[in-house]
Scaffold this motif. Structure first.
Motif, PDB file in Angstrom:
ATOM      1  N   ILE A   1       0.848  -1.223  -0.047  1.00 37.31           N
ATOM      2  CA  ILE A   1      -0.013  -0.029  -0.059  1.00 37.31           C
ATOM      3  C   ILE A   1       1.157   1.087  -0.110  1.00 37.31           C
ATOM      4  O   ILE A   1       1.855   1.511   0.972  1.00 37.31           O
ATOM      5  N   TYR A   2       0.656   2.096  -0.921  1.00 40.75           N
ATOM      6  CA  TYR A   2       1.543   3.082  -1.016  1.00 40.75           C
ATOM      7  C   TYR A   2       0.744   4.466  -1.551  1.00 40.75           C
ATOM      8  O   TYR A   2      -0.162   4.337  -2.305  1.00 40.75           O
ATOM      9  N   LYS A   3       1.378   5.442  -1.347  1.00 41.47           N
ATOM     10  CA  LYS A   3       0.682   6.870  -1.627  1.00 41.47           C
ATOM     11  C   LYS A   3       1.706   7.530  -2.617  1.00 41.47           C
ATOM     12  O   LYS A   3       2.907   7.897  -2.623  1.00 41.47           O
ATOM     13  N   ARG A   4       1.077   8.171  -3.836  1.00 37.31           N
ATOM     14  CA  ARG A   4       1.603   9.070  -4.561  1.00 37.31           C
ATOM     15  C   ARG A   4       0.981  10.506  -4.456  1.00 37.31           C
ATOM     16  O   ARG A   4      -0.293  10.562  -4.636  1.00 37.31           O
TER      17      ARG A   4
ATOM     18  N   GLN B   1      -7.161 -10.160   1.909  1.00 34.19           N
ATOM     19  CA  GLN B   1      -6.464  -9.734   2.773  1.00 34.19           C
ATOM     20  C   GLN B   1      -7.312  -8.142   3.075  1.00 34.19           C
ATOM     21  O   GLN B   1      -7.928  -7.539   2.400  1.00 34.19           O
ATOM     22  N   VAL B   2      -7.199  -7.746   4.443  1.00 37.35           N
ATOM     23  CA  VAL B   2      -7.998  -6.302   4.970  1.00 37.35           C
ATOM     24  C   VAL B   2      -6.978  -5.423   4.773  1.00 37.35           C
ATOM     25  O   VAL B   2      -5.879  -5.400   5.586  1.00 37.35           O
ATOM     26  N   ALA B   3      -7.184  -4.448   4.043  1.00 33.01           N
ATOM     27  CA  ALA B   3      -6.323  -3.324   3.952  1.00 33.01           C
ATOM     28  C   ALA B   3      -6.723  -2.060   4.631  1.00 33.01           C
ATOM     29  O   ALA B   3      -7.829  -1.760   4.489  1.00 33.01           O
ATOM     30  N   SER B   4      -5.978  -1.403   5.617  1.00 32.82           N
ATOM     31  CA  SER B   4      -6.474  -0.369   6.514  1.00 32.82           C
ATOM     32  C   SER B   4      -6.237   0.852   5.521  1.00 32.82           C
ATOM     33  O   SER B   4      -5.090   1.052   4.888  1.00 32.82           O
ATOM     34  N   LEU B   5      -7.139   1.857   5.526  1.00 34.55           N
ATOM     35  CA  LEU B   5      -7.120   3.123   4.649  1.00 34.55           C
ATOM     36  C   LEU B   5      -6.403   4.198   5.767  1.00 34.55           C
ATOM     37  O   LEU B   5      -6.624   4.393   7.101  1.00 34.55           O
ATOM     38  N   PRO B   6      -5.680   5.037   5.125  1.00 32.93           N
ATOM     39  CA  PRO B   6      -5.041   6.106   5.819  1.00 32.93           C
ATOM     40  C   PRO B   6      -5.984   7.237   6.110  1.00 32.93           C
ATOM     41  O   PRO B   6      -7.015   7.098   5.235  1.00 32.93           O
ATOM     42  N   ASP B   7      -6.004   8.037   7.016  1.00 33.34           N
ATOM     43  CA  ASP B   7      -6.859   9.070   7.293  1.00 33.34           C
ATOM     44  C   ASP B   7      -7.488   9.839   6.154  1.00 33.34           C
ATOM     45  O   ASP B   7      -8.653   9.978   6.098  1.00 33.34           O
ATOM     46  N   ASP B   8      -6.537  10.265   5.451  1.00 30.08           N
ATOM     47  CA  ASP B   8      -6.891  11.252   4.189  1.00 30.08           C
ATOM     48  C   ASP B   8      -7.758  10.429   3.104  1.00 30.08           C
ATOM     49  O   ASP B   8      -8.257  11.002   2.186  1.00 30.08           O
TER      50      ASP B   8
ATOM     51  N   ILE C   1     -10.489  -1.870   3.700  1.00 33.27           N
ATOM     52  CA  ILE C   1     -11.026  -2.460   2.469  1.00 33.27           C
ATOM     53  C   ILE C   1     -10.786  -4.017   2.455  1.00 33.27           C
ATOM     54  O   ILE C   1      -9.517  -4.281   2.805  1.00 33.27           O
ATOM     55  N   THR C   2     -11.532  -4.822   2.114  1.00 32.77           N
ATOM     56  CA  THR C   2     -11.128  -6.149   1.918  1.00 32.77           C
ATOM     57  C   THR C   2     -10.740  -6.846   0.490  1.00 32.77           C
ATOM     58  O   THR C   2     -11.692  -6.629  -0.298  1.00 32.77           O
ATOM     59  N   LEU C   3      -9.765  -6.883   0.227  1.00 30.74           N
ATOM     60  CA  LEU C   3      -9.221  -7.104  -1.121  1.00 30.74           C
ATOM     61  C   LEU C   3      -8.918  -8.452  -1.324  1.00 30.74           C
ATOM     62  O   LEU C   3      -8.665  -9.441  -0.479  1.00 30.74           O
ATOM     63  N   GLN C   4      -9.522  -9.214  -2.550  1.00 33.47           N
ATOM     64  CA  GLN C   4      -9.474 -10.371  -2.987  1.00 33.47           C
ATOM     65  C   GLN C   4      -8.179 -10.798  -3.435  1.00 33.47           C
ATOM     66  O   GLN C   4      -7.543  -9.992  -3.809  1.00 33.47           O
TER      67      GLN C   4
END
Length: 548
Positions: free
Chosen positions: A479-482, A500-507, A532-535
């Motif tokens: 998980i990365y931000k641009r 897999q469950v991916a946590s979202l950053p605050d923004d 978000i739960t990713l397949q």
């Protein structure tokens, strides 16, 4: 950081001998490239990179050049090349070609003169040394053979070769040799090409005296030696700065700190580079190591130099087989890897067939393979008394022929590549994986690539955005931000075959986020405000714009 066309480009590598055969001799050719240019244009490519087509005995698939000014008969003739350049430019594309100047063929007239006598004027256009204690001048190993040295009975000296014995290294200390190389580069640039991919360019300078290595199997002593930067700065001064040319150096055994010396914008050497920390240090997928490599290169080059992003090419196994899942999740993982390559910092490269999810191959026996590196290694290990089948199995994953099988155009015989007998066998899965099938399926890997490339052209954040890894210690999620000029993209990649469950950053925990692209046509991902739960092998890109 200066904005440049080659930073924003997507490059498509054409290994022409495996691309499309128009005359039935079993080899692809430049006319075949011409006939498929509309396909490449449809994909959205900016730059085409052509592998070597110079005159050659073809011991190493064109990387053993016997004449820099003539064409290999298999590829075509100069008129065809000139037509190809014209047709590429007519479609608004650019073309770069391989520059192979670390070595030539042993059939090159320069080498034939050099080996003819010790006092020949071209003797020191190559590297010659006396024997040491009755044997080779040093214990160095080449890429393809147990020694970098080959004894020449005619002059009772050894010549140096970093690769096959048929590929003697040029002596870049010789000023006349360097000027001849620069003249050749001008010849091709004046024909209208738009730059060079420079083969093993950091091998040009050699260690003084060729001292024995403590560990000769670690062949990094072949590269990054004193004098290399002076050679490249001279090349830039004498040739490159006079053209709007893209240069990408193939630079093995290099760290970000060393890499910056080659591509720093204040260095006047190269525009960008291929490093091989991924390909050399990750025989299979290693998420934590991959993230570390990306972070180090981003930090090392940020605002100073430019990187390249790739996972496969003509020397490295197809990415969906080596780093993805070429079985149940072939399509999903091919799209995931594409999402990653096209959203990480650097110029994105596509190797022919990657855009339809072509896979690596397993041919029945060593006799079915053409790769000189693989065959030489096989012979070397068998000579040690190892079991032939065991050796064969050990070499399969990283054989260069994994990526060299012919392009799969349709489900007809030989995948539509040739009406003759192909120079290397077509992957048996061509009936299921081919261009015709991909173009008929709106959810295919092809159309996903096309959309990614289109996004790159219209979203500067994809090219110039700052990069921040938000998942450093996660072995499955990347998980990365641009971020660029008030626009933020969040890239979510599940590089595993389970949810897999991916946590979202605050923004990104708001309704303001917009899905830019995802690799699942159904929308079964479970989304909350914070996760978000990713397949399996799911990839998603979200955008948030700063409120005005």
């Amino acid at each position: 950081m200066n904005k440049m066309w080659w930073k924003e480009a997507v490059v498509y590598q054409i290994y022409w001998r495996s691309f499309y055969d128009t005359n039935g001799d079993g080899y692809g050719d430049l006319q075949g490239v011409i006939e498929k240019l509309d396909y490449i244009k449809e994909l959205g490519i900016d730059v085409i990179w052509l592998n070597p087509f110079y005159e050659s005995p073809d011991r190493d698939n064109g990387y053993d050049i016997s004449n820099y000014y003539e064409m290999m008969e298999k590829a075509g003739d100069m008129e065809t090349f000139e037509t190809l350049v014209k047709e590429i430019h007519a479609r608004g594309l650019k073309v770069i070609m391989d520059l192979v100047v670390n070595h030539t063929s042993d059939q090159h007239p320069w080498f034939l003169e050099s080996k003819s006598s010790k006092d020949n004027p071209k003797r020191d256009w190559y590297i010659w040394e006396d024997s040491k204690e009755g044997g080779a001048p040093s214990n160095w190993r080449s890429y393809f053979t147990p020694s970098t040295w080959k004894y020449d009975e005619g002059t009772s000296q050894y010549y140096f070769h970093s690769f096959a014995v048929e590929q003697p290294d040029l002596n870049w200390k010789n000023a006349d040799l360097r000027e001849e190389i620069y003249s050749m580069m001008r010849f091709w640039l004046d024909k209208g090409i738009d730059g060079f991919r420079m083969d093993v360019i950091n091998l040009l300078a050699k260690q003084e005296g060729f001292p024995d290595a403590k560990n000769p199997t670690n062949i990094d002593y072949l590269a990054n030696n004193p004098g290399i930067h002076e050679y490249l700065q001279e090349m830039n001064r004498e040739v490159l700065q006079h053209y709007d040319a893209m240069t990408v150096g193939e630079i093995p055994f290099v760290t970000p700190e060393d890499g910056l010396l080659y591509v720093g914008e204040d260095r006047n050497e190269l525009n960008t580079l291929f490093h091989f920390q991924v390909a050399d240090e990750m025989p299979t997928w290693d998420m934590l190591r991959y993230k570390e490599i990306q972070r180090l290169w981003y930090e090392g080059l940020k605002n100073k130099g430019w990187n390249s992003q790739f996972l496969n090419n003509h020397d490295h196994t197809r990415q969906v087989t080596r780093y993805g899942n070429d079985g149940e999740y072939r399509v999903e993982s091919a799209k995931l890897l594409a999402t990653m390559i096209h959203t990480l910092p650097g110029t994105a490269y596509i190797f022919q067939g990657e855009e339809i999810g072509m896979t690596g191959v397993r041919l029945p026996s060593i006799e079915d393979y053409d790769d000189i590196a693989m065959k030489n290694k096989y012979k070397e290990e068998i000579a040690k008394g190892r079991d032939p089948q065991e050796v064969f199995e050990s070499l399969l994953l990283l054989s260069r022929d994994n990526s060299r099988t012919p392009m799969q155009w349709n489900s007809q015989e030989q995948g539509g590549f040739t009406k003759g007998s192909p120079w290397i066998k077509v992957n048996p899965n061509y009936k299921e994986i081919n261009v015709e099938q991909a173009l008929s399926d709106k959810d295919s890997v092809f159309y996903y690539y096309k959309k990614l490339i289109s996004l790159r052209r219209t979203h500067e954040v994809m090219v110039y955005g700052d990069y921040q890894d938000l998942s450093e210690k996660d072995e499955n999620l990347y998980i990365y931000k641009r971020s660029y000029n008030g626009v933020k993209w969040l890239v979510l990649l599940n590089h595993s075959d389970i949810e897999q469950v991916a946590s979202l950053p605050d923004d990104f925990q708001s309704d303001r986020k917009q899905l830019i692209i995802g690799n699942y046509s159904n929308k079964r991902s479970i989304s909350s405000e914070v996760s978000i739960t990713l397949q399996p092998y799911e990839a998603r890109i979200y955008e948030v714009k700063e409120s005005s």
